[in-house]
Design a protein around this motif. Structure first.
Motif, PDB file in Angstrom:
ATOM      1  N   VAL A 162       0.874  -1.184   0.000  1.00  0.00           N
ATOM      2  CA  VAL A 162       0.000   0.000   0.000  1.00  0.00           C
ATOM      3  C   VAL A 162       0.903   1.224   0.000  1.00  0.00           C
ATOM      4  N   GLY A 163       0.985   1.901  -1.156  1.00  0.00           N
ATOM      5  CA  GLY A 163       1.899   3.034  -1.234  1.00  0.00           C
ATOM      6  C   GLY A 163       3.313   2.579  -0.941  1.00  0.00           C
ATOM      7  N   ASP A 164       3.950   3.207   0.075  1.00  0.00           N
ATOM      8  CA  ASP A 164       5.313   2.816   0.428  1.00  0.00           C
ATOM      9  C   ASP A 164       5.341   1.897   1.644  1.00  0.00           C
ATOM     10  N   GLN A 165       4.184   1.309   1.985  1.00  0.00           N
ATOM     11  CA  GLN A 165       4.108   0.422   3.144  1.00  0.00           C
ATOM     12  C   GLN A 165       3.612  -0.955   2.726  1.00  0.00           C
ATOM     13  N   THR A 166       3.884  -1.942   3.582  1.00  0.00           N
ATOM     14  CA  THR A 166       3.472  -3.315   3.307  1.00  0.00           C
ATOM     15  C   THR A 166       2.742  -3.885   4.516  1.00  0.00           C
ATOM     16  N   GLU A 218       4.804  -5.392  13.862  1.00  0.00           N
ATOM     17  CA  GLU A 218       5.077  -4.242  12.996  1.00  0.00           C
ATOM     18  C   GLU A 218       4.639  -4.519  11.560  1.00  0.00           C
ATOM     19  N   ARG A 219       4.606  -5.814  11.199  1.00  0.00           N
ATOM     20  CA  ARG A 219       4.239  -6.198   9.837  1.00  0.00           C
ATOM     21  C   ARG A 219       2.742  -5.997   9.563  1.00  0.00           C
ATOM     22  N   GLN A 220       1.965  -5.730  10.579  1.00  0.00           N
ATOM     23  CA  GLN A 220       0.512  -5.555  10.407  1.00  0.00           C
ATOM     24  C   GLN A 220       0.093  -4.162  10.875  1.00  0.00           C
ATOM     25  N   ASP A 275      -6.282  -5.253  11.647  1.00  0.00           N
ATOM     26  CA  ASP A 275      -6.737  -6.624  11.873  1.00  0.00           C
ATOM     27  C   ASP A 275      -6.810  -7.300  10.507  1.00  0.00           C
ATOM     28  N   THR A 276      -5.758  -7.983  10.135  1.00  0.00           N
ATOM     29  CA  THR A 276      -5.670  -8.528   8.780  1.00  0.00           C
ATOM     30  C   THR A 276      -6.564  -9.749   8.582  1.00  0.00           C
ATOM     31  N   ALA A 292      -2.260   1.524  17.529  1.00  0.00           N
ATOM     32  CA  ALA A 292      -1.305   0.441  17.779  1.00  0.00           C
ATOM     33  C   ALA A 292      -0.896   0.356  19.241  1.00  0.00           C
ATOM     34  N   ALA A 293      -1.000   1.466  19.972  1.00  0.00           N
ATOM     35  CA  ALA A 293      -0.646   1.441  21.391  1.00  0.00           C
ATOM     36  C   ALA A 293      -1.637   0.618  22.209  1.00  0.00           C
TER      37      ALA A 293
END
Length: 405
Positions: free
Chosen positions: A258-262, A303-305, A380-381, A296-297
């Motif tokens: 997604v853009g510059d992120q995975t 970190e991968r999600q 939440d993938t 995320a806190a």
């Protein structure tokens, strides 16, 4: 009581406009069916054809086992509740409810028994002698419901009956109507533009778009497995976030770029959607519901999600916080997504910069995110949605799932 069957039912006006196109829908005996979709999608026209207020251009419409294409409205054994209540201002509540029965010349004691029973069910006993002007909006709607109930019809037809009520009263009345329908067990077709009403009231929900049925299913199935981009974006509040992504194999599994992120995709999700394998290295539309994004806190996960972005706006609702945040990515701008944005007047989605997407997350109330901050957002993938950008169809078992049910 009786079911209602649409068999290739079509309505085309004299100017060539097709309001309903080849509608196939089977409303079962005693079912609460909700027709939902944007303005102009054909849902009210479909209802009016059942009521006999619109002629049918092609196809067959049945109430029970009887074809009613050319049966006059008065002989169809249906009762309709309108948006406007349509009460007689000079008559009492009692006489408004009894009006249709008096026209039919039913015995006086039978009329009284039915009116009193409807008043008891609807909590109108104290108001039977009042005129409509002395009632609240919710009470007037109950009178309109009472007028339908006393006819003891084969089916109820309801055309946006709550749209004139304030938000709090709508919540109360939709629970009352759903409970009443379960108590009476009468086949009901309910038309609304409000997808929250549709999801909370219907046994099944039929989503329409431009005169055509997109999907009909129980509310949870519509939410979990939308057949296409349009249904995915229409069902859910706030609406599903739609962004461009590229699928790629990663560490023996899959990830969405997604853009510059995975974002790493859960293996269970890949197994549940074997059709994703055909999209390795290809672009998809990634759908993420706001409730599947969290500060995320406050959320476990790796970190991968996660997505990294910048908070633009926060809306504190007490039990949760709606957070609007930007990421370096592109909004999906298919025809379906544009139509959904235009329907709700979301000009920002249409005008957004090509390399920046604004997402909405439903964060927990303990989040301390503030506008202007850089934030980490847990995804939440297990609940991601994937759509083919060309066809708009959901990617599930095969390359893409097709069909209305």
């Amino acid at each position: 009581m009786a079911g209602v069957t649409f068999d290739k039912v079509t309505k085309t006006y004299t100017d060539g406009t097709t309001a309903v196109n080849s509608l196939d829908l089977d409303v079962q005996d005693g079912e609460f069916m909700v027709l939902v979709g944007p303005s102009g999608c054909g849902k009210t026209t479909a209802l009016r054809m059942v009521a006999g207020l619109e002629d049918i251009s092609r196809g067959v419409l049945k109430i029970g086992d009887r074809v009613v294409n050319h049966v006059p409205s008065r002989d169809r054994d249906i009762a309709m509740v309108f948006q406007s209540y349509a009460l007689y201002p000079h008559l009492s509540v009692y006489d408004n409810i009894a009006f249709g029965l008096k026209i039919k010349k039913l015995p006086k004691d039978e009329i009284d028994k039915r009116v009193q029973n409807a008043a008891r069910i609807l909590g109108l006993d104290p108001f039977l002698k009042r005129k409509p002007r002395a009632l609240s909006g919710g009470q007037r709607q109950r009178v309109a419901m009472g007028r339908a109930i006393v006819r003891e019809p084969a089916a109820f037809l309801m055309d946006e009956p709550l749209s004139n009520l304030d938000a709090k009263l709508r919540v109360q009345m939709r629970a009352e109507i759903a409970g009443l329908q379960r108590e009476l067990g009468v086949t009901t077709i309910y038309v609304t533009h409000d997808q929250v009403e549709a999801m909370t009231m219907g046994d099944r929900v039929a989503v329409m778009r431009k005169g055509e049925l997109q999907q009909v299913a129980d509310p949870q199935t519509l939410y979990d497995r939308p057949v296409n981009l349009f249904v995915g974006g229409f069902i859910g509040s706030p609406a599903m976030n739609m962004i461009e992504a590229t699928l790629q194999r990663q560490n023996g599994g899959f990830a969405a770029r997604v853009g510059d992120q995975t974002i790493a995709i859960e293996s269970e999700e890949v197994k549940a959607r074997p059709g994703l394998a055909a999209y390795d290295g290809k672009q998809v539309v990634l759908g993420i519901r706001p409730e599947d994004l969290e500060d995320a806190a406050l959320a476990p996960g790796t970190e991968r999600q996660r997505l990294h972005g910048n908070a633009q706006l926060t809306e504190a609702l007490g039990s949760e916080i709606m957070v609007h945040f930007n990421i370096k990515a592109r909004h999906a701008m298919t025809e379906d997504v544009r139509e959904l944005a235009e329907d709700v007047g979301d000009d920002r989605a249409l005008d957004q910069a090509e390399d920046e997407a604004t997402l909405v997350g439903r964060f927990g109330a303990r989040s301390r995110v503030r506008p202007g901050q850089a934030i980490d957002v847990a995804v939440d993938t297990r609940s991601l949605h994937f759509f083919d950008p060309q066809t708009g169809l959901g990617i599930y078992d095969g390359h893409a799932t097709k069909g209305a049910e």
